[in-house]
Motif scaffolding. Structure first.
Motif, PDB file in Angstrom:
ATOM      1  N   SER A   1     103.473 -57.518  49.368  1.00 11.19           N
ATOM      2  CA  SER A   1     104.190 -56.608  50.296  1.00 11.19           C
ATOM      3  C   SER A   1     102.281 -55.859  49.954  1.00 11.19           C
ATOM      4  O   SER A   1     102.571 -54.881  51.005  1.00 11.19           O
ATOM      5  CB  SER A   1     105.154 -55.202  49.451  1.00 11.19           C
ATOM      6  OG  SER A   1     104.978 -54.898  47.965  1.00 11.19           O
ATOM      7  N   VAL A   2     101.482 -55.804  48.572  1.00 11.28           N
ATOM      8  CA  VAL A   2     100.841 -55.149  48.812  1.00 11.28           C
ATOM      9  C   VAL A   2      99.757 -56.134  49.994  1.00 11.28           C
ATOM     10  O   VAL A   2      98.628 -54.678  50.304  1.00 11.28           O
ATOM     11  CB  VAL A   2      99.324 -55.782  47.696  1.00 11.28           C
ATOM     12  CG1 VAL A   2      98.344 -55.277  47.355  1.00 11.28           C
ATOM     13  CG2 VAL A   2     100.758 -55.357  46.876  1.00 11.28           C
ATOM     14  N   THR A   3      99.482 -56.753  50.294  1.00 13.54           N
ATOM     15  CA  THR A   3      98.430 -57.742  51.810  1.00 13.54           C
ATOM     16  C   THR A   3      99.330 -57.400  53.073  1.00 13.54           C
ATOM     17  O   THR A   3      97.834 -56.884  53.528  1.00 13.54           O
ATOM     18  CB  THR A   3      99.568 -58.845  51.556  1.00 13.54           C
ATOM     19  OG1 THR A   3      98.205 -59.882  50.365  1.00 13.54           O
ATOM     20  CG2 THR A   3      98.123 -59.802  52.837  1.00 13.54           C
ATOM     21  N   ARG A   4     100.601 -56.917  53.287  1.00 11.34           N
ATOM     22  CA  ARG A   4     101.298 -56.583  54.526  1.00 11.34           C
ATOM     23  C   ARG A   4     100.586 -55.037  54.485  1.00 11.34           C
ATOM     24  O   ARG A   4     100.631 -54.731  55.604  1.00 11.34           O
ATOM     25  CB  ARG A   4     103.054 -56.764  53.891  1.00 11.34           C
ATOM     26  CG  ARG A   4     103.236 -58.099  54.349  1.00 11.34           C
ATOM     27  CD  ARG A   4     104.931 -58.454  54.641  1.00 11.34           C
ATOM     28  NE  ARG A   4     105.616 -56.960  53.910  1.00 11.34           N
ATOM     29  CZ  ARG A   4     106.107 -57.389  52.440  1.00 11.34           C
ATOM     30  NH1 ARG A   4     105.723 -58.600  52.176  1.00 11.34           N
ATOM     31  NH2 ARG A   4     106.992 -56.195  51.769  1.00 11.34           N
ATOM     32  N   ASN A   5     101.511 -54.457  52.996  1.00  9.60           N
ATOM     33  CA  ASN A   5     100.741 -52.834  52.940  1.00  9.60           C
ATOM     34  C   ASN A   5      99.203 -52.472  53.648  1.00  9.60           C
ATOM     35  O   ASN A   5      98.891 -51.818  54.142  1.00  9.60           O
ATOM     36  CB  ASN A   5     101.037 -51.888  52.051  1.00  9.60           C
ATOM     37  CG  ASN A   5     102.459 -52.127  51.628  1.00  9.60           C
ATOM     38  OD1 ASN A   5     103.402 -51.684  52.862  1.00  9.60           O
ATOM     39  ND2 ASN A   5     103.269 -51.924  50.780  1.00  9.60           N
ATOM     40  N   LYS A   6      97.919 -53.787  53.135  1.00 14.54           N
ATOM     41  CA  LYS A   6      97.044 -53.383  53.204  1.00 14.54           C
ATOM     42  C   LYS A   6      96.706 -53.827  55.189  1.00 14.54           C
ATOM     43  O   LYS A   6      95.485 -52.443  54.446  1.00 14.54           O
ATOM     44  CB  LYS A   6      95.974 -54.491  53.062  1.00 14.54           C
ATOM     45  CG  LYS A   6      95.760 -54.184  50.849  1.00 14.54           C
ATOM     46  CD  LYS A   6      94.687 -55.043  50.732  1.00 14.54           C
ATOM     47  CE  LYS A   6      95.196 -54.568  48.755  1.00 14.54           C
ATOM     48  NZ  LYS A   6      94.039 -55.015  48.126  1.00 14.54           N
TER      49      LYS A   6
ATOM     50  N   ARG B   1      99.175 -52.914  57.609  1.00 15.56           N
ATOM     51  CA  ARG B   1      99.790 -51.714  58.025  1.00 15.56           C
ATOM     52  C   ARG B   1      98.048 -50.366  58.079  1.00 15.56           C
ATOM     53  O   ARG B   1      98.276 -49.881  58.921  1.00 15.56           O
ATOM     54  CB  ARG B   1     101.147 -51.265  56.882  1.00 15.56           C
ATOM     55  CG  ARG B   1     101.420 -50.589  58.336  1.00 15.56           C
ATOM     56  CD  ARG B   1     102.882 -49.852  57.076  1.00 15.56           C
ATOM     57  NE  ARG B   1     102.797 -49.763  55.990  1.00 15.56           N
ATOM     58  CZ  ARG B   1     101.889 -49.074  55.416  1.00 15.56           C
ATOM     59  NH1 ARG B   1     102.230 -47.967  55.844  1.00 15.56           N
ATOM     60  NH2 ARG B   1     102.071 -48.470  53.537  1.00 15.56           N
ATOM     61  N   ARG B   2      97.822 -50.842  56.746  1.00 18.10           N
ATOM     62  CA  ARG B   2      96.885 -49.683  56.040  1.00 18.10           C
ATOM     63  C   ARG B   2      96.159 -49.474  57.661  1.00 18.10           C
ATOM     64  O   ARG B   2      95.067 -49.020  58.166  1.00 18.10           O
ATOM     65  CB  ARG B   2      96.808 -48.802  55.234  1.00 18.10           C
ATOM     66  CG  ARG B   2      97.969 -48.963  54.933  1.00 18.10           C
ATOM     67  CD  ARG B   2      97.219 -47.588  52.958  1.00 18.10           C
ATOM     68  NE  ARG B   2      97.052 -48.664  51.908  1.00 18.10           N
ATOM     69  CZ  ARG B   2      97.702 -49.862  51.666  1.00 18.10           C
ATOM     70  NH1 ARG B   2      99.093 -49.342  51.392  1.00 18.10           N
ATOM     71  NH2 ARG B   2      97.314 -50.746  50.844  1.00 18.10           N
ATOM     72  N   LEU B   3      95.191 -50.998  57.636  1.00 10.39           N
ATOM     73  CA  LEU B   3      94.024 -51.131  58.064  1.00 10.39           C
ATOM     74  C   LEU B   3      94.108 -50.807  59.765  1.00 10.39           C
ATOM     75  O   LEU B   3      93.482 -50.452  60.428  1.00 10.39           O
ATOM     76  CB  LEU B   3      93.820 -52.479  58.291  1.00 10.39           C
ATOM     77  CG  LEU B   3      92.771 -53.369  58.590  1.00 10.39           C
ATOM     78  CD1 LEU B   3      91.036 -52.603  57.781  1.00 10.39           C
ATOM     79  CD2 LEU B   3      92.625 -54.877  59.217  1.00 10.39           C
ATOM     80  N   PHE B   4      95.764 -51.603  60.012  1.00 10.41           N
ATOM     81  CA  PHE B   4      95.855 -50.945  61.671  1.00 10.41           C
ATOM     82  C   PHE B   4      95.899 -49.977  61.873  1.00 10.41           C
ATOM     83  O   PHE B   4      95.874 -49.709  63.054  1.00 10.41           O
ATOM     84  CB  PHE B   4      97.285 -51.762  61.717  1.00 10.41           C
ATOM     85  CG  PHE B   4      96.777 -53.406  62.629  1.00 10.41           C
ATOM     86  CD1 PHE B   4      96.285 -53.852  63.671  1.00 10.41           C
ATOM     87  CD2 PHE B   4      96.062 -54.328  61.321  1.00 10.41           C
ATOM     88  CE1 PHE B   4      96.312 -55.330  64.472  1.00 10.41           C
ATOM     89  CE2 PHE B   4      96.090 -55.477  61.865  1.00 10.41           C
ATOM     90  CZ  PHE B   4      96.012 -55.742  62.574  1.00 10.41           C
ATOM     91  N   HIS B   5      96.666 -49.219  61.121  1.00  6.37           N
ATOM     92  CA  HIS B   5      97.231 -47.847  61.414  1.00  6.37           C
ATOM     93  C   HIS B   5      95.811 -46.811  61.523  1.00  6.37           C
ATOM     94  O   HIS B   5      95.337 -45.888  62.364  1.00  6.37           O
ATOM     95  CB  HIS B   5      97.414 -46.735  60.066  1.00  6.37           C
ATOM     96  CG  HIS B   5      98.834 -47.190  60.183  1.00  6.37           C
ATOM     97  ND1 HIS B   5     100.100 -46.899  61.417  1.00  6.37           N
ATOM     98  CD2 HIS B   5      99.914 -47.410  59.392  1.00  6.37           C
ATOM     99  CE1 HIS B   5     100.830 -47.023  61.497  1.00  6.37           C
ATOM    100  NE2 HIS B   5     101.064 -47.726  59.906  1.00  6.37           N
ATOM    101  N   HIS B   6      94.706 -46.819  60.841  1.00 10.40           N
ATOM    102  CA  HIS B   6      93.880 -46.437  60.053  1.00 10.40           C
ATOM    103  C   HIS B   6      92.868 -46.556  62.234  1.00 10.40           C
ATOM    104  O   HIS B   6      91.838 -45.934  62.028  1.00 10.40           O
ATOM    105  CB  HIS B   6      92.233 -47.383  59.346  1.00 10.40           C
ATOM    106  CG  HIS B   6      91.601 -46.489  59.518  1.00 10.40           C
ATOM    107  ND1 HIS B   6      90.652 -44.590  59.264  1.00 10.40           N
ATOM    108  CD2 HIS B   6      89.915 -46.659  59.603  1.00 10.40           C
ATOM    109  CE1 HIS B   6      89.376 -44.598  58.888  1.00 10.40           C
ATOM    110  NE2 HIS B   6      88.916 -45.967  59.539  1.00 10.40           N
ATOM    111  N   TYR B   7      92.624 -48.377  61.864  1.00  4.58           N
ATOM    112  CA  TYR B   7      92.096 -48.374  63.065  1.00  4.58           C
ATOM    113  C   TYR B   7      93.140 -47.870  64.557  1.00  4.58           C
ATOM    114  O   TYR B   7      91.942 -47.491  65.375  1.00  4.58           O
ATOM    115  CB  TYR B   7      91.815 -49.934  63.459  1.00  4.58           C
ATOM    116  CG  TYR B   7      91.062 -50.513  64.957  1.00  4.58           C
ATOM    117  CD1 TYR B   7      90.376 -50.003  65.042  1.00  4.58           C
ATOM    118  CD2 TYR B   7      92.007 -50.613  65.731  1.00  4.58           C
ATOM    119  CE1 TYR B   7      89.187 -50.635  66.079  1.00  4.58           C
ATOM    120  CE2 TYR B   7      91.318 -51.395  66.973  1.00  4.58           C
ATOM    121  CZ  TYR B   7      90.465 -51.207  67.059  1.00  4.58           C
ATOM    122  OH  TYR B   7      89.470 -51.377  68.322  1.00  4.58           O
TER     123      TYR B   7
END
Length: 128
Positions: free
Chosen positions: A68-73, A75-81
């Protein structure tokens, strides 16, 4: 940084609408679905002085990564972008976008994934 609340899309009825009515754009690592918003499904009151916006969601399944840590990273990367990219755009109508990542996305670097996402946004006519 997370997508501002006004840019987030949630609710299963919204996702059902995107799956049924949305136009699909494919790349090797992800699928982008875009459709015009259905005001009946989303509980945001539109005022005349508020400009149309783009609301988006990202789906990353367990097949992409069991951690889940990898998936959340991701997701956060895409949200920020997306918050950075879409904040500069003034769409003509309210749009909903949904990005789902394929398991093959883990073979690419983050920068390549963001370039692919940008190409899909351009292909969909959201960005230039």
């Amino acid at each position: 940084m997370v997508l501002p609340k006004q840019m987030r899309l949630k609710g299963h009825k919204c996702f059902d609408h995107i799956y049924k009515k949305g136009k699909r754009f494919y790349s090797p690592s992800m699928v982008l679905r875009v459709t015009n918003a259905n005001a009946k499904l989303h509980s945001i009151e539109r005022k005349s002085n508020i400009k149309p916006s783009i609301k988006c969601a990202i789906s990353i399944s367990n097949k992409v990564s069991k951690k889940s840590v990898t998936r959340n990273k991701l997701r956060r990367l895409f949200h920020h972008y997306l918050s950075y990219r879409l904040s500069k755009i003034n769409p003509e109508s309210e749009l909903w976008a949904f990005i789902s990542l394929n398991p093959s996305c883990m073979k690419n670097s983050n920068s390549n994934l963001l370039k692919e996402c940008d190409k899909l946004l351009t292909k969909a006519g959201i960005t230039k």
